[in-house]
Design a protein around this motif. Structure first.
Motif, mmCIF file in Angstrom:
data_model
loop_
_atom_site.group_PDB
_atom_site.id
_atom_site.type_symbol
_atom_site.label_atom_id
_atom_site.label_comp_id
_atom_site.label_asym_id
_atom_site.label_seq_id
_atom_site.Cartn_x
_atom_site.Cartn_y
_atom_site.Cartn_z
ATOM 1 N N ALA A 194 117.436 -38.661 13.703
ATOM 2 C CA ALA A 194 116.943 -39.601 14.726
ATOM 3 C C ALA A 194 115.666 -40.328 14.304
ATOM 4 O O ALA A 194 115.247 -41.284 14.947
ATOM 5 C CB ALA A 194 116.705 -38.835 16.028
ATOM 6 N N TRP A 195 115.047 -39.865 13.203
ATOM 7 C CA TRP A 195 113.764 -40.431 12.774
ATOM 8 C C TRP A 195 113.920 -41.515 11.695
ATOM 9 O O TRP A 195 112.940 -42.061 11.199
ATOM 10 C CB TRP A 195 112.851 -39.326 12.220
ATOM 11 N N GLY A 196 115.153 -41.788 11.294
ATOM 12 C CA GLY A 196 115.409 -42.593 10.096
ATOM 13 C C GLY A 196 114.839 -43.997 10.102
ATOM 14 O O GLY A 196 114.406 -44.500 9.067
ATOM 15 N N SER A 197 114.821 -44.667 11.271
ATOM 16 C CA SER A 197 114.509 -46.099 11.272
ATOM 17 C C SER A 197 113.057 -46.406 10.890
ATOM 18 O O SER A 197 112.772 -47.480 10.364
ATOM 19 C CB SER A 197 114.825 -46.701 12.638
ATOM 20 N N SER A 210 116.500 -53.172 10.285
ATOM 21 C CA SER A 210 116.507 -52.476 11.571
ATOM 22 C C SER A 210 117.707 -51.543 11.586
ATOM 23 O O SER A 210 118.841 -51.974 11.387
ATOM 24 C CB SER A 210 116.613 -53.522 12.679
ATOM 25 N N LEU A 211 117.432 -50.284 11.760
ATOM 26 C CA LEU A 211 118.487 -49.265 11.763
ATOM 27 C C LEU A 211 118.429 -48.620 13.144
ATOM 28 O O LEU A 211 117.867 -47.541 13.308
ATOM 29 C CB LEU A 211 118.129 -48.242 10.679
ATOM 30 N N PRO A 239 121.006 -37.830 16.661
ATOM 31 C CA PRO A 239 120.672 -39.187 16.201
ATOM 32 C C PRO A 239 121.694 -40.194 16.734
ATOM 33 O O PRO A 239 122.785 -40.339 16.187
ATOM 34 C CB PRO A 239 120.725 -39.069 14.676
ATOM 35 N N GLY A 240 121.340 -40.867 17.821
ATOM 36 C CA GLY A 240 122.278 -41.788 18.479
ATOM 37 C C GLY A 240 122.204 -43.198 17.917
ATOM 38 O O GLY A 240 121.154 -43.649 17.436
ATOM 39 N N THR A 241 123.337 -43.912 17.960
ATOM 40 C CA THR A 241 123.361 -45.335 17.596
ATOM 41 C C THR A 241 124.064 -46.061 18.738
ATOM 42 O O THR A 241 124.864 -45.459 19.457
ATOM 43 C CB THR A 241 124.147 -45.575 16.288
#
Ligand SMILES: Cc1cc2nc3c(=O)[nH]c(=O)nc-3n(C[C@H](O)[C@H](O)[C@H](O)COP(=O)(O)OP(=O)(O)OC[C@H]3O[C@@H](n4cnc5c(N)ncnc54)[C@H](O)[C@@H]3O)c2cc1C
Length: 374
Positions: free
Chosen positions: A207-210, A219-220, A306-308
């Motif tokens: 969830a911290w990737g962006s 933008s992720l 980690p939601g998208t």
């Protein structure tokens, strides 16, 4: 290791990062796996461990295909982990019963029979023959015989043991602060422990990737979706299959405990558990399996999926950031998707043809779609 050996830095040591490190190490790539904390202390060990390719998908398409690919790899992958590291991920080959307690739920589940593979419709009687503890209020449901399960905590231990055996460099308590770009390529990572460089930089920070891609204009969109769970125990096991309905699931484990989950809350990076939520999970579980009303309470916890926005992970090479590979956004299914993700990333690193078309999971799909509209 000879000087031509390729190297990779994997940012984020959850199940996804560990699976990638495993596949790359087995392929002879020298890996450094870095994590801001200890390995597998976030979403991956908060999970219930269902390998729910069928129960979790609501329509056919690339996501279902990815889930099926991973599901097909799982049993052998578990054996490989046990063989390398000596710890079993506790793979249990029992399916899932997806129960309908209302006519609306019944017709929604029956509509899935037209496309879902390996699913069987069970009448109320058949459901209760399979699992006597299910409520007499059940109307029927899907029997998903291939939706097996593992124990996420044992899976994490098993992956860690295998990585140690394979001499993967593990750097815990080493947050990645930023990516390092040289000559238009991502070449390294700035950490609290100095700068690290490698041939391939792989982002699997859940969830911290962006935060790491945004400074480079990628933008992720990722956001944490909190899931609270409880664990219960009865004097003797009351179910052997996972039982699932609209309000919750109950997943029986080898040690006799049952995981009941999970909420879906967009509450930022907050992992606190709340008594009222825990109470309603117990009420729902007891509605599905009345004997759980008097079960022993074991523990409660929460994790951040980690939601998208489109529900699909970001697996691939962003065109705008050469040198970077992303493997994040696995939302509700990262435990299921770990072996396929590890394998697909290895195929990208080795420039092999991936097992499936990754177009739907392109990390820059959001930006490309936005550009298309302009
Ligand atoms: C309650 C709950 C139940 C679930 N049940 C299931 C299930 O039954 N089946 C299933 O398939 N999936 C399930 N999931 C989903 C699954 O847990 C996730 O999809 C999966 O764990 C995601 O793995 P990950 O490695 O991407 O993320 P994480 O496990 O969150 O790991 C990300 C890692 O990156 C590290 N990191 C972050 N930022 C940095 C940085 N800057 N530098 C270094 N390290 C960093 C973090 O410390 C963390 O260790 C569930 C999730 C929850 C919360």
């Amino acid at each position: 290791m000879n000087s031509s050996t390729k190297s990779a830095i994997i940012i984020g040591g959850g199940i996804i990062g560990c699976s990638i490190a495993l596949e790359l190490s087995l392929a002879g790539i020298r890996c450094a796996l870095i994590d801001k904390g200890a390995l597998n202390q976030e979403a991956s060990t908060a999970a219930a461990g269902m390998l729910g390719a069928q129960v979790e998908t609501h329509h056919p398409g690339p996501f279902y295909q990815l889930c099926r690919l991973s599901q097909a790899l799982y049993r052998e992958w578990s054996i490989k982990l046990l063989t390398i590291g000596g710890i079993s991920p506790q793979y249990i080959a029992e399916g899932i019963l997806r129960a309908a307690l209302t006519p609306e739920d019944e017709s929604e589940l029956q509509s899935r029979l037209s496309w879902i593979e390996d699913a069987e419709w069970f009448s109320a009687r058949e459901m209760r023959v399979r699992e006597q503890a299910i409520t007499p209020d059940v109307l029927g449901g899907l029997y998903l015989r291939r939706d097996h399960q593992v124990h996420p905590i044992h899976l994490a231990q098993s992956l860690t043991a295998a990585l140690h055996k394979l001499d993967c460099e593990i750097r815990e308590w080493t947050p990645a602060l930023s990516l390092i770009e040289r000559g238009g390529h991502i070449r390294g990572v700035r950490t609290t422990d100095g700068e690290l460089f490698a041939d391939h930089i792989i982002l699997s920070a859940g969830a911290w990737g962006s935060a790491l891609t945004e400074p480079f204009g990628l933008s992720l969109p990722l956001f944490p979706v909190k899931g609270q769970c409880i664990s219960l125990k009865t004097a003797a096991p009351v179910i052997r299959s996972t039982v699932f309905f609209k309000e919750c699931y109950v997943v029986p484990k080898e040690d006799g405990t049952m995981i009941v989950g999970a909420t879906q809350e967009e509450a930022g990076f907050d992992k606190r558990c709340h008594a009222s939520v825990i109470g309603s999970l117990h009420t729902s579980a007891s509605r599905l399996i009345p004997e759980l009303e008097h079960a022993e309470f074991v523990r409660t916890w929460a994790g951040l999926r980690p939601g998208t926005r489109d529900g699909l992970p970001y697996i691939g090479r962003p065109a705008a950031l050469p040198g970077l590979i992303t493997a994040t956004g696995h939302y509700r299914n990262g435990i299921l998707l770990a072996p396929a993700t590890g394998r697909l990333i290895k195929q990208l690193v080795l420039d092999e043809q991936p097992d499936m078309d990754l177009g739907a999971f392109a990390p820059d799909r959001v930006r490309s779609a936005a550009e298309h509209l302009m």
